[in-house]
Design a protein around this motif. Structure first.
Motif, short mmCIF file in Angstrom:
data_model
loop_
_atom_site.label_atom_id
_atom_site.label_comp_id
_atom_site.label_asym_id
_atom_site.label_seq_id
_atom_site.Cartn_x
_atom_site.Cartn_y
_atom_site.Cartn_z
N LEU A 1 107.29 26.17 10.63
CA LEU A 1 106.09 26.71 10.26
C LEU A 1 106.38 27.94 9.84
O LEU A 1 105.45 28.48 8.95
N VAL A 2 107.28 28.66 10.54
CA VAL A 2 107.40 30.27 10.09
C VAL A 2 108.57 30.19 9.31
O VAL A 2 109.72 30.24 9.80
N LYS A 3 108.43 30.17 8.08
CA LYS A 3 109.85 30.03 7.01
C LYS A 3 110.82 31.21 7.37
O LYS A 3 110.29 32.47 7.29
N GLY A 4 111.98 31.02 7.11
CA GLY A 4 112.81 32.25 7.30
C GLY A 4 113.38 32.66 8.72
O GLY A 4 113.98 33.58 8.91
N HIS A 5 113.33 31.70 9.79
CA HIS A 5 113.47 31.82 10.95
C HIS A 5 114.40 30.44 11.67
O HIS A 5 114.37 30.26 12.78
N GLY A 6 115.00 29.95 10.74
CA GLY A 6 116.06 28.89 11.07
C GLY A 6 117.19 29.45 11.68
O GLY A 6 118.22 29.61 10.90
N GLN A 7 117.34 29.67 12.89
CA GLN A 7 118.91 30.07 13.74
C GLN A 7 119.53 29.15 14.26
O GLN A 7 120.54 29.61 14.65
N GLY A 8 119.28 27.94 14.19
CA GLY A 8 120.22 26.89 14.61
C GLY A 8 119.62 26.27 16.15
O GLY A 8 118.53 26.76 16.53
N VAL A 9 120.34 25.42 16.62
CA VAL A 9 119.50 24.79 17.71
C VAL A 9 119.37 25.61 19.03
O VAL A 9 118.63 25.40 19.74
N VAL A 10 120.32 26.49 19.36
CA VAL A 10 120.53 27.35 20.36
C VAL A 10 119.37 28.26 20.72
O VAL A 10 118.53 28.47 21.41
N MET A 11 119.26 28.82 19.08
CA MET A 11 117.90 29.91 18.94
C MET A 11 116.69 29.18 19.02
O MET A 11 115.69 29.74 19.63
N ASN A 12 116.61 27.90 18.47
CA ASN A 12 115.15 26.93 18.56
C ASN A 12 114.91 26.80 20.00
O ASN A 12 113.88 26.81 20.44
N ILE A 13 115.94 26.34 20.87
CA ILE A 13 115.68 26.33 22.25
C ILE A 13 115.23 27.70 22.88
O ILE A 13 114.29 27.58 23.63
N VAL A 14 115.85 28.51 22.81
CA VAL A 14 115.48 30.06 23.30
C VAL A 14 114.04 30.26 22.79
O VAL A 14 113.12 30.58 23.65
N VAL A 15 113.81 30.26 21.47
CA VAL A 15 112.31 30.44 20.95
C VAL A 15 111.35 29.58 21.43
O VAL A 15 110.29 30.23 21.80
N GLY A 16 111.69 28.31 21.56
CA GLY A 16 110.68 27.30 22.26
C GLY A 16 110.33 27.77 23.48
O GLY A 16 109.26 27.43 23.99
N ILE A 17 111.41 27.75 24.26
CA ILE A 17 111.25 28.12 25.95
C ILE A 17 110.29 29.52 25.93
O ILE A 17 109.59 29.44 26.72
N ALA A 18 110.75 30.47 25.23
CA ALA A 18 110.04 31.75 25.32
C ALA A 18 108.67 31.68 24.77
O ALA A 18 107.65 31.93 25.39
N GLY A 19 108.34 30.63 23.66
CA GLY A 19 106.86 30.27 23.34
C GLY A 19 106.32 29.64 24.52
O GLY A 19 104.82 29.75 24.61
N ALA A 20 106.97 28.66 25.02
CA ALA A 20 106.14 28.16 26.25
C ALA A 20 105.75 29.10 27.39
O ALA A 20 104.52 28.97 27.95
N VAL A 21 106.60 29.98 27.56
CA VAL A 21 106.03 31.17 28.52
C VAL A 21 105.17 31.82 28.08
O VAL A 21 104.20 32.22 28.71
N ILE A 22 104.93 32.23 26.81
CA ILE A 22 103.83 33.13 26.24
C ILE A 22 102.60 32.20 26.38
O ILE A 22 101.74 32.84 26.72
N ALA A 23 102.81 30.97 25.94
CA ALA A 23 101.69 30.13 25.99
C ALA A 23 101.00 29.68 27.33
O ALA A 23 99.83 29.79 27.69
N SER A 24 102.02 29.76 28.14
CA SER A 24 101.66 29.76 29.53
C SER A 24 100.85 30.66 30.27
O SER A 24 99.94 30.54 31.29
N PHE A 25 101.01 32.01 29.55
CA PHE A 25 100.27 33.16 30.19
C PHE A 25 99.02 33.24 29.39
O PHE A 25 97.91 33.72 29.80
N LEU A 26 98.93 32.96 27.87
CA LEU A 26 98.14 33.41 26.84
C LEU A 26 96.96 32.31 27.05
O LEU A 26 95.56 32.68 27.15
N PHE A 27 97.13 31.09 27.01
CA PHE A 27 96.13 30.12 26.75
C PHE A 27 95.24 29.78 28.09
O PHE A 27 94.00 29.84 27.99
N PRO A 28 95.93 30.17 29.29
CA PRO A 28 94.89 30.17 30.60
C PRO A 28 94.04 31.11 30.63
O PRO A 28 92.92 31.13 31.00
N ALA A 29 94.60 32.26 30.15
CA ALA A 29 93.69 33.65 30.25
C ALA A 29 92.42 33.27 28.99
O ALA A 29 91.58 33.99 29.22
N MET A 30 92.67 32.66 28.01
CA MET A 30 91.78 31.96 27.28
C MET A 30 90.94 31.23 27.39
O MET A 30 89.79 30.51 26.93
#
Length: 84
Positions: A21-50
């Motif tokens: 979705l955000v072009k230019g940020h394909g860093q490979g499988v390991v970075m995808n996992i890290v970004v995805g887990i970090a995104g889940a953490v962000i979402a777990s704080f952000l969405f319940p607050a909303m």
């Protein structure tokens, strides 16, 4: 142990989707996992607050969607920082 494996799989899927979705940020499988887990953490704080939740069942599809949105937010923040 199973929960960790599920978190890694969801993180990988969410990170890959966010990278698509955000072009230019394909860093490979390991970075995808890290970004995805970090995104889940962000979402777990952000969405319940909303007032948004995945639901009582905590479906995997809902988790992937929330983690992907969080990962996209993270990638956009990283892009803004890199431009500054």
């Amino acid at each position: 142990m199973t929960g960790l494996l599920v978190a890694i799989i969801i993180g990988a899927i969410a990170g890959w989707l966010a990278g698509q979705l955000v072009k230019g940020h394909g860093q490979g499988v390991v970075m995808n996992i890290v970004v995805g887990i970090a995104g889940a953490v962000i979402a777990s704080f952000l969405f319940p607050a909303m007032g948004l939740t995945i639901g009582a069942t905590g479906s995997i599809i809902g988790s992937i969607i929330f983690a992907t949105i969080g990962a996209v937010i993270l990638l956009l923040i990283i892009r803004l920082i890199n431009r500054a």
